[in-house]
Design a protein around this motif. Structure first.
Motif, PDB file in Angstrom:
ATOM      1  N   ALA A  96       6.397   6.454  -6.877  1.00 26.22           N
ATOM      2  CA  ALA A  96       5.242   5.470  -7.023  1.00 26.22           C
ATOM      3  C   ALA A  96       5.333   4.398  -6.034  1.00 26.22           C
ATOM      4  CB  ALA A  96       4.460   5.221  -8.308  1.00 26.22           C
ATOM      5  N   GLY A  97       6.457   3.719  -6.364  1.00 24.53           N
ATOM      6  CA  GLY A  97       6.746   2.478  -5.769  1.00 24.53           C
ATOM      7  C   GLY A  97       6.814   2.568  -4.357  1.00 24.53           C
ATOM      8  N   GLU A  98       7.640   3.621  -3.707  1.00 28.31           N
ATOM      9  CA  GLU A  98       7.594   3.874  -2.489  1.00 28.31           C
ATOM     10  C   GLU A  98       6.362   4.454  -1.599  1.00 28.31           C
ATOM     11  OE1 GLU A  98      11.016   5.728   0.896  1.00 28.31           O
ATOM     12  OE2 GLU A  98      10.652   6.814  -1.177  1.00 28.31           O
ATOM     13  N   GLU A  99       5.800   5.280  -2.075  1.00 21.81           N
ATOM     14  CA  GLU A  99       4.686   6.311  -1.578  1.00 21.81           C
ATOM     15  C   GLU A  99       3.342   5.610  -1.814  1.00 21.81           C
ATOM     16  OE1 GLU A  99       7.122  10.529  -1.119  1.00 21.81           O
ATOM     17  OE2 GLU A  99       5.241  10.267  -2.500  1.00 21.81           O
ATOM     18  N   LEU A 100       2.995   4.777  -2.993  1.00 18.58           N
ATOM     19  CA  LEU A 100       1.808   4.376  -3.335  1.00 18.58           C
ATOM     20  C   LEU A 100       1.854   2.875  -3.345  1.00 18.58           C
ATOM     21  CD1 LEU A 100       0.967   6.759  -6.432  1.00 18.58           C
ATOM     22  CD2 LEU A 100       0.508   7.037  -4.112  1.00 18.58           C
ATOM     23  N   GLY A 101       3.000   2.203  -3.197  1.00 18.31           N
ATOM     24  CA  GLY A 101       3.073   0.801  -2.891  1.00 18.31           C
ATOM     25  C   GLY A 101       3.043  -0.034  -4.362  1.00 18.31           C
ATOM     26  N   PHE A 102       2.903  -1.273  -4.091  1.00 22.82           N
ATOM     27  CA  PHE A 102       2.714  -2.066  -5.238  1.00 22.82           C
ATOM     28  C   PHE A 102       1.357  -1.799  -6.139  1.00 22.82           C
ATOM     29  CE2 PHE A 102       0.601  -5.609  -7.311  1.00 22.82           C
ATOM     30  CZ  PHE A 102       1.786  -6.257  -8.197  1.00 22.82           C
ATOM     31  N   VAL A 103       0.331  -1.247  -5.388  1.00 25.10           N
ATOM     32  CA  VAL A 103      -1.036  -1.140  -6.062  1.00 25.10           C
ATOM     33  C   VAL A 103      -0.770   0.301  -6.929  1.00 25.10           C
ATOM     34  CG1 VAL A 103      -3.192  -0.081  -5.505  1.00 25.10           C
ATOM     35  CG2 VAL A 103      -2.265  -2.035  -4.071  1.00 25.10           C
ATOM     36  N   GLY A 104      -0.076   1.244  -6.524  1.00 22.04           N
ATOM     37  CA  GLY A 104       0.172   2.255  -7.178  1.00 22.04           C
ATOM     38  C   GLY A 104       0.942   2.183  -8.437  1.00 22.04           C
ATOM     39  N   ALA A 105       2.087   1.608  -7.951  1.00 17.74           N
ATOM     40  CA  ALA A 105       3.114   1.372  -9.155  1.00 17.74           C
ATOM     41  C   ALA A 105       2.191   0.444 -10.208  1.00 17.74           C
ATOM     42  CB  ALA A 105       4.344   0.381  -8.559  1.00 17.74           C
ATOM     43  N   ALA A 106       1.534  -0.589  -9.915  1.00 25.84           N
ATOM     44  CA  ALA A 106       0.819  -1.454 -10.969  1.00 25.84           C
ATOM     45  C   ALA A 106      -0.214  -0.423 -11.666  1.00 25.84           C
ATOM     46  CB  ALA A 106       0.006  -2.400 -10.276  1.00 25.84           C
ATOM     47  N   PHE A 107      -0.907   0.545 -10.803  1.00 24.52           N
ATOM     48  CA  PHE A 107      -1.642   1.567 -11.720  1.00 24.52           C
ATOM     49  C   PHE A 107      -1.062   2.201 -12.874  1.00 24.52           C
ATOM     50  CE2 PHE A 107      -3.943   5.469 -11.760  1.00 24.52           C
ATOM     51  CZ  PHE A 107      -5.168   5.197 -12.484  1.00 24.52           C
ATOM     52  N   VAL A 108       0.474   2.640 -12.265  1.00 24.21           N
ATOM     53  CA  VAL A 108       1.010   3.267 -13.442  1.00 24.21           C
ATOM     54  C   VAL A 108       1.466   2.225 -14.590  1.00 24.21           C
ATOM     55  CG1 VAL A 108       3.363   4.335 -13.781  1.00 24.21           C
ATOM     56  CG2 VAL A 108       2.212   5.024 -11.713  1.00 24.21           C
ATOM     57  N   VAL A 109       1.626   1.238 -14.363  1.00 20.88           N
ATOM     58  CA  VAL A 109       1.838   0.315 -15.535  1.00 20.88           C
ATOM     59  C   VAL A 109       0.865   0.030 -16.346  1.00 20.88           C
ATOM     60  CG1 VAL A 109       2.626  -2.143 -15.835  1.00 20.88           C
ATOM     61  CG2 VAL A 109       3.751  -0.742 -14.274  1.00 20.88           C
TER      62      VAL A 109
ATOM     63  N   GLY B  98       0.848  -1.240   0.069  1.00 19.19           N
ATOM     64  CA  GLY B  98      -0.133  -0.001  -0.094  1.00 19.19           C
ATOM     65  C   GLY B  98       0.673   1.414  -0.237  1.00 19.19           C
ATOM     66  N   GLY B  99       2.218   1.311   0.136  1.00 20.24           N
ATOM     67  CA  GLY B  99       2.846   2.125   0.096  1.00 20.24           C
ATOM     68  C   GLY B  99       3.083   2.997   1.360  1.00 20.24           C
ATOM     69  N   GLN B 100       4.139   4.149   1.703  1.00 19.46           N
ATOM     70  CA  GLN B 100       4.278   4.786   2.713  1.00 19.46           C
ATOM     71  C   GLN B 100       3.200   6.015   2.811  1.00 19.46           C
ATOM     72  OE1 GLN B 100       8.414   5.619   3.478  1.00 19.46           O
ATOM     73  NE2 GLN B 100       8.851   3.155   3.065  1.00 19.46           N
ATOM     74  N   GLY B 101       2.540   6.444   1.728  1.00 21.28           N
ATOM     75  CA  GLY B 101       1.825   7.620   1.990  1.00 21.28           C
ATOM     76  C   GLY B 101       2.259   8.680   0.934  1.00 21.28           C
ATOM     77  N   LEU B 102       1.610   9.428   0.421  1.00 24.60           N
ATOM     78  CA  LEU B 102       2.046  10.590  -0.461  1.00 24.60           C
ATOM     79  C   LEU B 102       2.735  11.662   0.426  1.00 24.60           C
ATOM     80  CD1 LEU B 102       1.944  11.203  -3.452  1.00 24.60           C
ATOM     81  CD2 LEU B 102      -0.178  12.629  -3.070  1.00 24.60           C
ATOM     82  N   HIS B 103       4.051  11.819  -0.110  1.00 26.03           N
ATOM     83  CA  HIS B 103       4.789  12.757   0.564  1.00 26.03           C
ATOM     84  C   HIS B 103       5.404  12.092   1.920  1.00 26.03           C
ATOM     85  CE1 HIS B 103       3.544  15.558  -2.297  1.00 26.03           C
ATOM     86  NE2 HIS B 103       2.281  16.162  -1.620  1.00 26.03           N
ATOM     87  N   ALA B 104       5.501  11.013   2.157  1.00 26.16           N
ATOM     88  CA  ALA B 104       5.822  10.289   3.192  1.00 26.16           C
ATOM     89  C   ALA B 104       7.000   9.161   3.213  1.00 26.16           C
ATOM     90  CB  ALA B 104       4.486   9.781   4.211  1.00 26.16           C
ATOM     91  N   GLY B 105       7.273   9.074   1.828  1.00 28.10           N
ATOM     92  CA  GLY B 105       8.304   8.113   1.728  1.00 28.10           C
ATOM     93  C   GLY B 105       9.563   8.305   2.192  1.00 28.10           C
ATOM     94  N   ASP B 106      10.248   7.526   2.876  1.00 25.75           N
ATOM     95  CA  ASP B 106      11.654   8.109   3.632  1.00 25.75           C
ATOM     96  C   ASP B 106      12.473   8.495   2.756  1.00 25.75           C
ATOM     97  OD1 ASP B 106      10.243   7.310   6.043  1.00 25.75           O
ATOM     98  OD2 ASP B 106      10.962   5.336   6.200  1.00 25.75           O
ATOM     99  N   LEU B 107      13.010   7.739   1.607  1.00 30.28           N
ATOM    100  CA  LEU B 107      14.074   8.044   0.794  1.00 30.28           C
ATOM    101  C   LEU B 107      13.561   9.093  -0.153  1.00 30.28           C
ATOM    102  CD1 LEU B 107      15.029   4.384  -0.313  1.00 30.28           C
ATOM    103  CD2 LEU B 107      16.224   6.071   1.267  1.00 30.28           C
ATOM    104  N   THR B 108      12.256   9.125  -0.549  1.00 31.95           N
ATOM    105  CA  THR B 108      11.809  10.247  -1.519  1.00 31.95           C
ATOM    106  C   THR B 108      11.975  11.632  -0.867  1.00 31.95           C
ATOM    107  OG1 THR B 108      10.469   8.908  -2.817  1.00 31.95           O
ATOM    108  CG2 THR B 108       9.811  11.257  -2.895  1.00 31.95           C
ATOM    109  N   SER B 109      11.415  11.491   0.612  1.00 31.21           N
ATOM    110  CA  SER B 109      11.452  12.979   1.089  1.00 31.21           C
ATOM    111  C   SER B 109      12.898  13.357   1.635  1.00 31.21           C
ATOM    112  CB  SER B 109      10.521  12.736   2.476  1.00 31.21           C
ATOM    113  OG  SER B 109       9.113  12.432   2.050  1.00 31.21           O
ATOM    114  N   SER B 110      13.658  12.292   1.596  1.00 24.58           N
ATOM    115  CA  SER B 110      15.140  12.923   2.129  1.00 24.58           C
ATOM    116  C   SER B 110      15.727  13.187   0.972  1.00 24.58           C
ATOM    117  CB  SER B 110      15.887  11.619   2.900  1.00 24.58           C
ATOM    118  OG  SER B 110      16.212  10.490   2.076  1.00 24.58           O
ATOM    119  N   GLY B 111      15.491  12.851  -0.234  1.00 24.53           N
ATOM    120  CA  GLY B 111      16.407  13.446  -1.350  1.00 24.53           C
ATOM    121  C   GLY B 111      17.579  12.595  -1.590  1.00 24.53           C
TER     122      GLY B 111
END
Length: 388
Positions: A280-293, A253-266
């Motif tokens: 998408a993979g970190e913040e939206l999880g497998f579901v969000g990444a699959a939606f992109v695909v 399910g992801g860590q949440g939008l704007h809540a990804g540890d690596l993404t937020s830290s740059g």
């Protein structure tokens, strides 16, 4: 140069546009909008809303380009094909002059006022999408395979931008151009020895890149890091490892939008361009990444379906050229995010930050809508199916 199909005028054009493939347009718009969200998440810590605003501006310009192209009919597009192709080639030549700028070991950009840059290789993709169908459609129109002279001319038209892109050097874009040409040749009915020749040319380009000083040290590090990420622990190896870690940390399910540890830290360099999928993979999880695909798959499928259903050879070849381009570039970008393919710097269509990519993608969508809307207008339902 404007359309002469029934319903001429603004109201007629609006009705024709509404009869276009709305599924394709919706999928491309949703992908572009989702890209804005992901780009903002990847850059907000360092740049606030600057990248978000630019991404949305690029999207608006891309939509205007698509709308301008949609107003043209097939005859106009065929007539303009040589000029679009030549514009792409001229841009590729200019980028090798002092006007070009080198970034990450590749001289692929031309800086323009306002802090923006243009990547001519993106325009070259659009040029091939109309130039190759213009050359190969006459064979299908006379119900025959392309003649050797036509195939050789198509090969020359493809080789010019491919060689210029390799000179930058930009191996990823060169491979996309070759794949685009191969897709058009397959659909045109070219015999297998010619198709094998195109494949061998692509393989030769890859071999040359590995065995000659063609690639820069930075690009060689990318390929080395793909085989062994620990070989460059402070550079590209670190980057690819962080990308895979971000996607893995997203879980279902992801860590949440704007809540990804690596993404937020740059922690991931160039995440808004090459590695926007990792957001998408970190913040939206497998579901969000699959939606992109699925979104990108839907775009490719709708374009290919439009080409398959058309009985006009030029329309069919244009659609399959665009579908081949989007499919190969999407697979390469997703593959390098997942660690399955080497990093080549190709953006993810519609989602990655970058004006040239956004403009080219929407120009390609405009081409597809322009060449298919006449058939949709004639039936009031959808593309005319091939006669059997």
């Amino acid at each position: 140069m404007t359309s002469t199909v029934p319903g001429h005028g603004r109201r007629g054009f609006a009705r024709q546009l509404l009869r276009s493939d709305l599924v394709l347009l919706a999928a491309a718009l949703i992908a572009s909008g989702l890209g804005a969200v992901l780009v903002h998440s990847a850059t907000r810590a360092d740049a606030g809303s600057a990248y978000l605003v630019r991404h949305l501006l690029n999207l608006v310009i891309g939509l205007l380009i698509a709308l301008a192209i949609v107003r043209l009919d097939r005859a106009a597009l065929r007539a303009l094909a040589p000029f679009v192709y030549l514009a792409g080639v001229v841009g590729l030549v200019l980028v090798l002059t002092p006007l070009g700028s080198e970034i990450n070991g590749s001289r692929s950009w031309i800086q323009v006022p306002g802090g923006f840059s243009i990547q001519p290789s993106e325009m070259a993709k659009v040029g091939l999408c109309v130039a190759l169908p213009m050359l190969l459609a006459p064979a299908a129109e006379r119900r025959d395979r392309p003649r050797p002279r036509e195939i050789l001319l198509a090969g020359l038209v493809t080789a010019v931008p491919v060689l210029l892109v390799m000179a930058q050097p930009d191996l990823g874009s060169a491979l996309v151009l070759v794949a685009l040409a191969l897709g058009v040749l397959v659909v045109s009915g070219a015999s297998w020895p010619w198709l094998a020749g195109v494949l061998l040319a692509g393989v030769a380009a890859v071999v040359a890149a590995f065995t000659t000083p063609l690639l820069s040290a930075y690009q060689r590090d990318r390929l080395t890091a793909f085989l062994d990420p620990s070989a460059d622990p402070l550079g590209i190896g670190y980057q690819t490892q962080q990308v895979r870690r971000a996607i893995a940390d997203g879980g279902w399910g992801g860590q949440g939008l704007h809540a990804g540890d690596l993404t937020s830290s740059g922690a991931i360099p160039f995440q808004e361009t090459d590695f926007v999928f990792s957001v998408a993979g970190e913040e939206l999880g497998f579901v969000g990444a699959a939606f992109v695909v699925c979104l990108l798959g839907l775009v490719v499928a709708r374009i290919a379906l439009a080409g398959t259903r058309s009985d006009d050879p030029f329309v069919r070849l244009v659609c399959w050229a665009v579908a081949s381009w989007f499919a190969v570039q999407s697979v390469e970008n997703l593959g390098m995010n997942l660690g399955l393919l080497p990093v080549t710097g190709l953006p993810l269509p519609f989602l990655s930050y970058g004006g040239s990519s956004m403009f080219a993608c929407w120009a390609a969508v405009g081409l597809v809508v322009a060449v298919t809307r006449e058939e949709r207008s004639a039936t009031g339902r959808g593309p005319v199916r091939p006669r059997r």
